[in-house]
Every structure is written in C-alpha cells, then in structure tokens.
Design an enzyme around this catalytic site. Structure first.
Site, PDB file in Angstrom:
ATOM      1  N   TYR A  19      48.040  29.585  27.272  1.00 18.42           N
ATOM      2  CA  TYR A  19      47.946  30.520  28.422  1.00 18.42           C
ATOM      3  C   TYR A  19      49.298  30.739  29.094  1.00 18.42           C
ATOM      4  O   TYR A  19      49.351  30.915  30.318  1.00 18.42           O
ATOM      5  CB  TYR A  19      46.972  29.994  29.483  1.00 18.42           C
ATOM      6  CG  TYR A  19      45.619  29.600  28.981  1.00 18.42           C
ATOM      7  CD1 TYR A  19      44.746  30.553  28.460  1.00 18.42           C
ATOM      8  CD2 TYR A  19      45.181  28.275  29.022  1.00 18.42           C
ATOM      9  CE1 TYR A  19      43.491  30.200  27.999  1.00 18.42           C
ATOM     10  CE2 TYR A  19      43.927  27.915  28.573  1.00 18.42           C
ATOM     11  CZ  TYR A  19      43.083  28.882  28.057  1.00 18.42           C
ATOM     12  OH  TYR A  19      41.851  28.532  27.615  1.00 18.42           O
ATOM     13  N   TYR A 149      32.692  33.118  31.347  1.00 19.11           N
ATOM     14  CA  TYR A 149      33.733  32.582  30.460  1.00 19.11           C
ATOM     15  C   TYR A 149      33.131  31.403  29.702  1.00 19.11           C
ATOM     16  O   TYR A 149      32.510  30.523  30.305  1.00 19.11           O
ATOM     17  CB  TYR A 149      34.955  32.106  31.256  1.00 19.11           C
ATOM     18  CG  TYR A 149      35.972  31.427  30.365  1.00 19.11           C
ATOM     19  CD1 TYR A 149      36.828  32.182  29.556  1.00 19.11           C
ATOM     20  CD2 TYR A 149      36.047  30.035  30.280  1.00 19.11           C
ATOM     21  CE1 TYR A 149      37.735  31.558  28.711  1.00 19.11           C
ATOM     22  CE2 TYR A 149      36.960  29.414  29.430  1.00 19.11           C
ATOM     23  CZ  TYR A 149      37.789  30.183  28.656  1.00 19.11           C
ATOM     24  OH  TYR A 149      38.680  29.570  27.798  1.00 19.11           O
ATOM     25  N   ASP A 255      25.918  26.814  29.994  1.00 18.39           N
ATOM     26  CA  ASP A 255      27.242  26.294  29.678  1.00 18.39           C
ATOM     27  C   ASP A 255      27.711  25.446  30.867  1.00 18.39           C
ATOM     28  O   ASP A 255      28.203  25.970  31.857  1.00 18.39           O
ATOM     29  CB  ASP A 255      28.186  27.478  29.413  1.00 18.39           C
ATOM     30  CG  ASP A 255      29.608  27.027  29.145  1.00 18.39           C
ATOM     31  OD1 ASP A 255      29.889  25.824  29.282  1.00 18.39           O
ATOM     32  OD2 ASP A 255      30.444  27.895  28.820  1.00 18.39           O
ATOM     33  N   LYS A 284      34.253  19.049  28.841  1.00 15.42           N
ATOM     34  CA  LYS A 284      35.283  18.584  29.788  1.00 15.42           C
ATOM     35  C   LYS A 284      35.068  17.194  30.441  1.00 15.42           C
ATOM     36  O   LYS A 284      35.766  16.258  30.100  1.00 15.42           O
ATOM     37  CB  LYS A 284      35.493  19.637  30.866  1.00 15.42           C
ATOM     38  CG  LYS A 284      36.087  20.899  30.251  1.00 15.42           C
ATOM     39  CD  LYS A 284      36.473  21.929  31.258  1.00 15.42           C
ATOM     40  CE  LYS A 284      37.236  23.049  30.596  1.00 15.42           C
ATOM     41  NZ  LYS A 284      36.721  24.386  30.831  1.00 15.42           N
TER      42      LYS A 284
HETATM   43  C1  LIG Z   1      36.738  25.398  29.675  1.00 13.65           C
HETATM   44  C2  LIG Z   1      35.433  26.033  29.398  1.00 13.65           C
HETATM   45  C3  LIG Z   1      35.006  26.250  28.081  1.00 13.65           C
HETATM   46  C4  LIG Z   1      35.891  25.992  26.897  1.00 13.65           C
HETATM   47  O1  LIG Z   1      36.212  24.644  26.738  1.00 13.65           O
HETATM   48  P1  LIG Z   1      37.454  24.266  25.801  1.00 13.65           P
HETATM   49  O2  LIG Z   1      37.373  22.789  25.689  1.00 13.65           O
HETATM   50  O3  LIG Z   1      38.682  24.736  26.524  1.00 13.65           O
HETATM   51  O4  LIG Z   1      37.273  24.961  24.505  1.00 13.65           O
HETATM   52  C5  LIG Z   1      33.741  26.761  27.886  1.00 13.65           C
HETATM   53  N1  LIG Z   1      32.951  27.063  28.927  1.00 13.65           N
HETATM   54  C6  LIG Z   1      33.324  26.860  30.197  1.00 13.65           C
HETATM   55  C7  LIG Z   1      32.387  27.195  31.296  1.00 13.65           C
HETATM   56  C8  LIG Z   1      34.600  26.374  30.482  1.00 13.65           C
HETATM   57  O5  LIG Z   1      34.997  26.223  31.747  1.00 13.65           O
END
Ligand SMILES: *Cc1c(COP(=O)(O)O)cnc(C)c1O
Length: 460
Positions: A19, A149, A255, A284
C-alpha cells in the site's frame, strides 16, 4: 554498528512495501523498528511509538506477550509444521474445539488458512460449491456492501466495494451485486438516528426478492466496516440482513477478520445482533498479531453437502501449504487462554467506555465532521466543510499530514483517507488511553486550525 541511514538505503534498494507509493519514501522513509513491548514499538534510534492501530488491527494482548512467546517456543521444540491433508496434530484439533466452543452455536466446522483474504476466499468457494453440490448450481452470485472490504485477492476484491485499492484490477474481477452501506453520517437516505428505521436495508430486500434464485451468499463485515473508514453501524441493520438471508435462502458470510476477538466489546461482533452466520471468517486477532493464521468456520449443513463417496466429486479442492501451521495454532491457543487468564474483555470494558466518551471531545473541533466508534475502535472523519460534509481534495493528503504529526508525537496513526482512527489493543490501560487521546486531540486540533488557515488563504 550499522547506521540507520544505511539500513534504509538497503531497504529502499530491494524492498517494495505494501500500500505504499514508494516515491513517498524519498521524503518519508520507513522507520526501522527493532523491538516491541506492550503497546509500544521501539525504533532503531530509540524513539517509542504507541501502536494505536494494533499493527494493522491484529494485536490484542500487546506486543511480545510472554505467554504467547512461551507457547510459540514450546511448540517449536515439538513440531514446526507438517502437511494437513492425510495428517493432523494436537494443536489443530484443540484449537478447532476451542473456536467451535466460543463462536455461534451453529458453527461446528473449522477450515484453516493463513490470512484474512484466504479466510474469505474459502467461505466464498464453500458457499458456491455447496449450492452446486446440492443441485442448485444457479445460485452462484454474491452480494456485498458497496463500501465493504474483504482483502486483496481476486474473490475478496470482487465482493467488496469499488475503491482505489481495487480499481486497477477491475478487469480481473467477477461481477457481483452491491447494496448501499449503512453509513450513518452520510446516510444514503438522508435520515438521522432519530428518524432511522433501517430503511437502508430495503435495496437488499428488493434485490433478494428479484434475484435470490441466483444468489449464493451475502457477505459483510459485522458492526464495523473497518477499511471503509471505521464505519460503525447499528446492530439492527445486521439483524435485518441476517433475517433476509434466511428468508431468501442465501448464505450469510460474516467477515470478522478485523472485528473478531473482542475488538468491538464482544468476543465476536455478530454477538451484538445475536446473529448466526453460515460462515465466519477469522484472522488478524486470532494469534494476537504474532503469526499469520486464519480460520473459516461453517455449519454442519454446509459440511454435509460435501460429505459423500469420492466418486460423486463433491470434495472441496481448496487448501494452503501452511494450513493449520502448528506454531500458529499454539499462538492462537495462547491468545484464547489469555482472554480467560487476564479476563481481557471485562478489563477492557471501562477503557472502551472511556474511549467512546473521550471521542465526544473532538466533535467541536474545526473540520471534524463525524466521530464514531465501537469497543476499542474510535474514528474521526475530517471534512472540508462541516455543514455540507464536503470532503477534502485528496491531493491535500490530509491523512498523510496526520500520519506525520502522529509520528512526531510518538503515535502510529494511519488514517484511512481523511478518517483518523484508533484501533487499540485490548490490553490498553486507562492511563495509556488518556495519554493517547490527549496527544490525538492536540494533533487534530492543530491540524484543523492549520487547515482552516490554509482554506482562508491567510497563510502563505
Ligand atoms: C484485513 C482484512 C481482510 C484481509 O486480511 P489479510 O490478512 O490482509 O489478507 C479481510 N477482511 C477484513 C474485514 C479485513 O479488515
């Protein structure tokens, strides 16, 4: 000892940072971090920075936590990694049990991968193949929010909103349905919280009424669209989406890559609306920001649609080399243990309350259009004009100015466009929070008066 400058020269010679417009590094080179502890990252020159964005939303218990470090070290003495088809291991089994235990009760299958994007891709592919396997291959399209996202891989980009992040890749994305984001500050229907009856979900209802026969799943980030600018939205919206998904027989994919593991005040954000998704994507916070790891959870109903004689061709042909990496599993297990041992959620509650209350003090500053947040997340949306909510010209790079000012104050702030935010580790103490809020207030106050001066031309 090697000088900082020579390290940076070596970095800029071969590395390409994510980025990042690498040309920006001419004036703002990357900062070399040598160690981390708790809430702080320590640079090569000794300067300390508060990691107020949890190192991209993944840190939960603080950096270099002895409990997680010990778990990783111990696991390394036994089993570093092994393939996960035809083989299994204790940490993977134990972690699956624990995840099933703490997530909504309908979820009882765990599929491991190694990052948030793959956790999402797995859910999309499972959903699509599910409908094929049960003889309804026409249910093959996806619905997402127009500012959602879900990661940077092709499927994840396709179901997300259009943004500068995905624009260059438009030609490789597949076609999906998009519905309006419940962005209360810029309400798509011009409502206010007093007059809102979650009418913004109506376009989804109409879409499902017309197209449910061809829709496999709806995907969204529960309670908070993080990358879109920390857009927190009412639990009622999520509840209604879940009802619609069920009524029209479409999967609900939540997600929780960013919001899972306590960030919003509940272990999982879907608990705010008591919603039971068909798929839950986690990454994460899963290892508290120590190792790349991810899991996609789903239901027995989905699982059973793949379970058959080999010759029926219902196998899920998807996998990743590092699936169920034992060291990642060990870090995740220690992360979950810490939630119990340190009573993380209960201890974070007063800090979350103070953060949300503290945000109110930004409201009256010039150029502050909106303040919003949930749990350990707080955001301030800066605008050119408060009355019209007009945005700044991106060329002004307001976010970059905040980033620079933050660094000078020892805060790592990485605004999303013109949205300045805190995404704090759950271990943040009241003292740390007060200090961070005070510094942030100074930064936003000075910036907004400088911007006003700029706008009125009183300054060269
Ligand atoms: C960061 C993120 C992703 C992608 O995760 P990566 O480990 O960077 O591939 C997917 N969905 C959400 C909501 C995110 O914040």
């Amino acid at each position: 000892m090697e000088s900082i400058d020579s390290w940076i020269d070596r970095d800029l010679k071969h590395l390409w940072h994510p980025y990042t417009q690498m040309k920006d590094c001419e004036t703002l080179p990357p900062i070399k971090i040598d160690r981390a502890q708790g809430l702080q990252l320590y640079a090569d020159d000794g300067k300390a920075y508060y990691d107020t964005v949890s190192s991209w939303w993944c840190n939960i218990h603080g950096h270099n936590h002895p409990r997680i470090r010990a778990a990783i070290q111990q696991q390394l003495q036994q089993l570093d990694h092994c393939l996960f088809a035809g083989f299994t291991h204790g940490p993977a089994i134990e972690l699956a049990e624990r995840l099933v235990d703490i997530t909504p009760e309908n979820l009882d299958r765990v599929f491991y991968s190694d990052n948030g994007s793959t956790a999402v891709e797995v859910a999309l592919k499972m959903s699509l193949q599910y409908w094929g396997n049960i003889g309804r291959p026409e249910k093959s399209r996806f619905v997402g929010l127009d500012m959602g996202y879900h990661g940077d891989t092709v499927g994840a980009m396709s179901v997300a909103g259009e943004s500068p992040f995905s624009l260059p890749f438009k030609a490789m994305l597949f076609d999906t349905f998009k519905v309006p984001t419940p962005y209360c500050y810029r309400c798509p229907l011009g409502k206010s919280p007093e007059t809102c009856h979650i009418e913004c979900v109506d376009p989804l209802e109409r879409l499902l009424a017309d197209h449910h026969q061809e829709i496999a799943a709806i995907i969204l980030e529960p309670m908070l669209l993080a990358a879109a600018g920390m857009i927190a939205y009412p639990a009622d919206y999520l509840r209604k989406v879940a009802e619609l998904a069920q009524r029209y027989d479409c999967h609900l994919i939540l997600d929780e890559v960013a919001v899972g593991f306590g960030r919003t005040g509940k272990m999982f954000a879907c608990e705010h609306a008591e919603v039971k998704p068909d798929f839950l994507c986690l990454s994460k916070g899963l290892t508290s920001g120590t190792l790349p790891f991810a899991a996609t959870l789903t239901t027995d109903t989905v699982y059973q649609a793949f379970y058959d004689d080999y010759s029926t061709c219902k196998t899920l042909y998807h996998g990743h080399t590092y699936a169920a990496n034992p060291i990642g599993c060990a870090a995740a297990l220690a992360t979950l243990d810490l939630f119990e041992e340190e009573d993380t959620l209960a201890r974070a509650r007063p800090v979350m309350a103070r953060l949300q209350a503290g945000l109110a003090e930004f409201r009256d500053l010039n150029h502050v259009g909106d303040v919003r947040g949930i749990g350990m997340v707080g955001a301030i949306e800066l605008v050119r004009d408060r009355a019209s909510k007009e945005r700044f010209d991106p060329a002004q790079r307001v976010g970059m100015q905040v980033f620079r000012r933050g660094l000078a104050e020892g805060l790592i702030l990485r605004p999303l466009g013109d949205v300045v935010y805190l995404f704090l580790p759950l271990c943040t103490t009241l003292e740390e929070l007060d200090l961070i809020l005070a510094k942030l207030h100074g930064i936003v106050r000075d910036l907004s008066s400088d911007l006003t001066v700029c706008e009125t031309g009183a300054h060269p």
